[in-house]
Design an enzyme around this catalytic site. Structure first.
Site, PDB file in Angstrom:
ATOM      1  N   GLU A 163     -11.285   0.133  -4.365  1.00  0.00           N
ATOM      2  CA  GLU A 163     -10.474   0.915  -2.543  1.00  0.00           C
ATOM      3  C   GLU A 163      -9.030   1.832  -3.024  1.00  0.00           C
ATOM      4  O   GLU A 163      -9.081   1.697  -4.365  1.00  0.00           O
ATOM      5  CB  GLU A 163      -9.768  -0.385  -1.902  1.00  0.00           C
ATOM      6  CG  GLU A 163      -8.936  -1.236  -2.487  1.00  0.00           C
ATOM      7  CD  GLU A 163      -8.889  -2.984  -2.077  1.00  0.00           C
ATOM      8  OE1 GLU A 163     -10.235  -3.382  -0.649  1.00  0.00           O
ATOM      9  OE2 GLU A 163      -7.976  -3.356  -1.966  1.00  0.00           O
TER      10      GLU A 163
ATOM     11  N   ASP B  15       0.813  -1.301   0.407  1.00  0.00           N
ATOM     12  CA  ASP B  15       0.221   0.108   0.366  1.00  0.00           C
ATOM     13  C   ASP B  15       0.939   1.713   0.387  1.00  0.00           C
ATOM     14  O   ASP B  15       0.402   2.352   1.011  1.00  0.00           O
ATOM     15  CB  ASP B  15      -0.871   0.025   1.718  1.00  0.00           C
ATOM     16  CG  ASP B  15      -1.534  -1.286   1.353  1.00  0.00           C
ATOM     17  OD1 ASP B  15      -2.281  -1.991   0.233  1.00  0.00           O
ATOM     18  OD2 ASP B  15      -2.147  -2.122   2.461  1.00  0.00           O
TER      19      ASP B  15
HETATM   20  C1  6LW Z   1      -6.010  -2.244   2.261  1.00  0.00           C
HETATM   21  C2  6LW Z   1      -6.678  -2.240   0.704  1.00  0.00           C
HETATM   22  C3  6LW Z   1      -5.624  -2.942   0.226  1.00  0.00           C
HETATM   23  O1  6LW Z   1      -7.044  -1.342   2.922  1.00  0.00           O
HETATM   24  O2  6LW Z   1      -5.474  -4.559   0.735  1.00  0.00           O
HETATM   25  O3  6LW Z   1      -4.184  -3.933  -1.563  1.00  0.00           O
HETATM   26  C4  6LW Z   1      -5.656  -3.518   2.584  1.00  0.00           C
HETATM   27  N1  6LW Z   1      -4.765  -3.142  -0.575  1.00  0.00           N
HETATM   28  O4  6LW Z   1      -6.358  -0.992   0.230  1.00  0.00           O
HETATM   29  C5  6LW Z   1      -4.845  -4.245   2.936  1.00  0.00           C
HETATM   30  O5  6LW Z   1      -3.539  -3.753   2.780  1.00  0.00           O
END
Ligand code: 6LW
Length: 501
Positions: free
Chosen positions: A176, A21
């Site tokens: 996300e 991230d």
């Molecule tokens: C994070 C989300 C994700 O909150 O995995 O790969 C989760 N992305 O954006 C945990 O890292």
């Protein structure tokens, strides 16, 4: 952290090991980058680079209990998720979620090396993966997974108005990791979708205002390696940055599975770098390869971690992390000068809160040694994925034993008598023998180094059981020292890569 010099290519990932991230910002000629840290303390590693390729860890943003609480009831792989780092109005802003405890929080610093402020709580921010962006009139927009957006007073933490749904991708699961940017004529909303596993990808939309309406890029996903045999998988959760020469770059997470297809990845989600070109005001990303075409500027080697940490400093180096907390009375370099002393506190590695100090495994193949004095207790060297998945070699005075914990099973694998006194424990991590290399990512050989000989392996264990595909979760392997009973002292710890990657 790394010392890559100019050439036609440089190795990718640029920050190997469990560093997912990534969020990046540039101030002048300096880039800063942060990553998620989940159940580990201190939290949120902060990196610095002047060339995007060589990164040095400056510290950890959340390094005191008033900033970060990770209670034992909180499952592993909860905790610190997906920070966003930005520079605005003369200071650095870090917004992040502590999943399972205090939720969304905002921190500020004038120097990214720290100290970072105590948290401003954000009870009105409605989801994980918070992003911050300011528009021309100074309004601060906070965008979260889902994807929704709310105005925020970043000084008080108060949300202004109701959260509104905005563009949520092209239909992939788990939209996300939003980041909102003003670039040229447009506001861009960059997101991840498809989930953080093999289906992961990066999509983008643009609009004329920070709240949209947003138009999806016709080429979405602008980056994904789903359904391919590419050596870098799970590519997503990206952030964009512009270099001083005007070129654009993406940092993102990816994994390097081994052991056939789909394979197992064992050292977590890592930070990769890819060039970005703009065509018709849309980003075109890539190539994203294990060897990255070198950027057009001189590379500046970073301060690498030495192979040996002698524990000669009063403070531990920032690469050292513990599980959930690190009480000074249990973990100290002050008790025996030049040694790291660990006092057991009742919890074993099978529990959420062992007394453990480790560093991320950052190379697929590596060699680790540590000298332990177990005269007053019992402890050793562990490779930890979580409390249900770890292998360790443990010493009591005169005996060394290898244990494996895989899911509900725990077993003693091998045990030998050794001369009383301090003993060197080690693990060699490398490729599985060829006959198994298509079914297992790696092999971990635990052993001792006795004064009259080299490394004597006691047990070789299949690495797949310490992989994310088996254990689940969001972290990667952390290798370190622990106390199981009484007090143990460690004179030094060596970590050495044994292959280029
Ligand atoms: C994070 C989300 C994700 O909150 O995995 O790969 C989760 N992305 O954006 C945990 O890292």
């Amino acid at each position: 952290m790394s010392g890559h010099l100019a050439g036609s290519t440089v190795p990718n990932p640029v920050i190997p090991g469990f560093h997912p991230d990534p969020s990046i910002c540039r101030v002048g000629d300096d880039y800063y980058l942060v990553c998620s840290s989940f159940e580990y303390f201190p939290g949120i590693p902060v990196f610095h680079s002047r060339d995007l390729v060589n990164w040095t860890q400056l510290g950890n943003a959340l390094d005191r209990p008033s900033q970060l609480r990770l209670p034992r009831e909180m499952p592993s792989s909860a905790g610190i998720y997906a920070p966003t780092l930005r520079h605005h109005d003369g200071r650095f802003w870090l917004i992040v979620t502590n999943v399972g405890d205090s939720g969304n929080m905002l921190f500020t610093a004038t120097d990214p090396a720290g100290p970072w402020s105590d948290p401003v709580r954000l009870p009105g921010v409605p989801g994980i993966d918070p992003d911050l962006a300011w528009d021309e009139d100074g309004t601060c927009w906070c965008t979260v997974a889902g994807i929704s957006q709310v105005r925020l007073d970043p000084y008080t933490g108060e949300t202004l108005g109701e959260p509104e749904r905005t563009w949520s991708g092209t239909g992939g699961q788990a939209p996300e990791a939003p980041h909102l940017y003003r670039i040229g004529e447009y506001w861009y909303l960059l997101i991840a979708e498809g989930g953080t596993e093999r289906g992961h990808g990066v999509s983008i939309a643009r609009g004329r205002t920070p709240t949209g309406p947003f138009e999806s890029c016709p080429a979405n996903p602008v980056l994904t390696h789903r359904s391919t045999n590419h050596p870098i998988q799970n590519t997503g959760h990206a952030d964009l940055v512009q270099a001083p020469d005007g070129s654009w770059w993406m940092v993102l997470l990816g994994v390097r599975p081994r052991g056939g297809t789909p394979g197992w990845h064992v050292i977590g989600r890592e930070t990769f770098l890819a060039p970005v070109e703009w065509v018709d005001d849309w980003p075109v990303v890539g190539p994203l390869t294990p060897e990255l075409p070198a950027p057009a500027w001189p590379l500046i080697p970073a301060t690498g971690l030495p192979v040996r940490d002698d524990f000669d400093h009063a403070e531990l180096q920032p690469c050292w992390i513990s599980v959930r907390e690190r009480p000074a009375q249990l973990v100290t370099t002050k008790e025996r000068s030049g040694w790291l002393t660990l006092h057991a506190a009742g919890a074993s590695l099978d529990e959420p809160d062992p007394v453990f100090v480790g560093r991320r495994q950052q190379h697929l193949d590596c060699s680790v040694r540590t000298l332990i004095d177990p005269a007053e207790g019992r402890g050793g060297l562990a490779v930890r994925l979580d409390e249900r998945h770890h292998y360790e070699i443990e010493a009591v005075d005169g005996r060394v034993t290898v244990f494996a914990r895989i899911g509900p099973l725990r077993t003693e694998v091998a045990s030998i008598l050794v001369p009383a006194g301090p003993v060197v424990l080690g693990v060699e991590i490398g490729p599985h023998p060829p006959e198994d290399s298509r079914t297992a990512p790696d092999l971990l050989s635990f052993g001792v180094e006795l004064p009259d000989g080299g490394f004597t392996p006691l047990a070789s264990l299949d690495g797949r059981y310490l992989s994310t595909e088996v254990a689940g979760g969001f972290t990667g392997r952390v290798i370190g020292m622990y106390a199981a009973a009484g007090t143990v002292h460690f004179d030094w710890f060596d970590y050495e890569p044994t292959s280029a990657s």
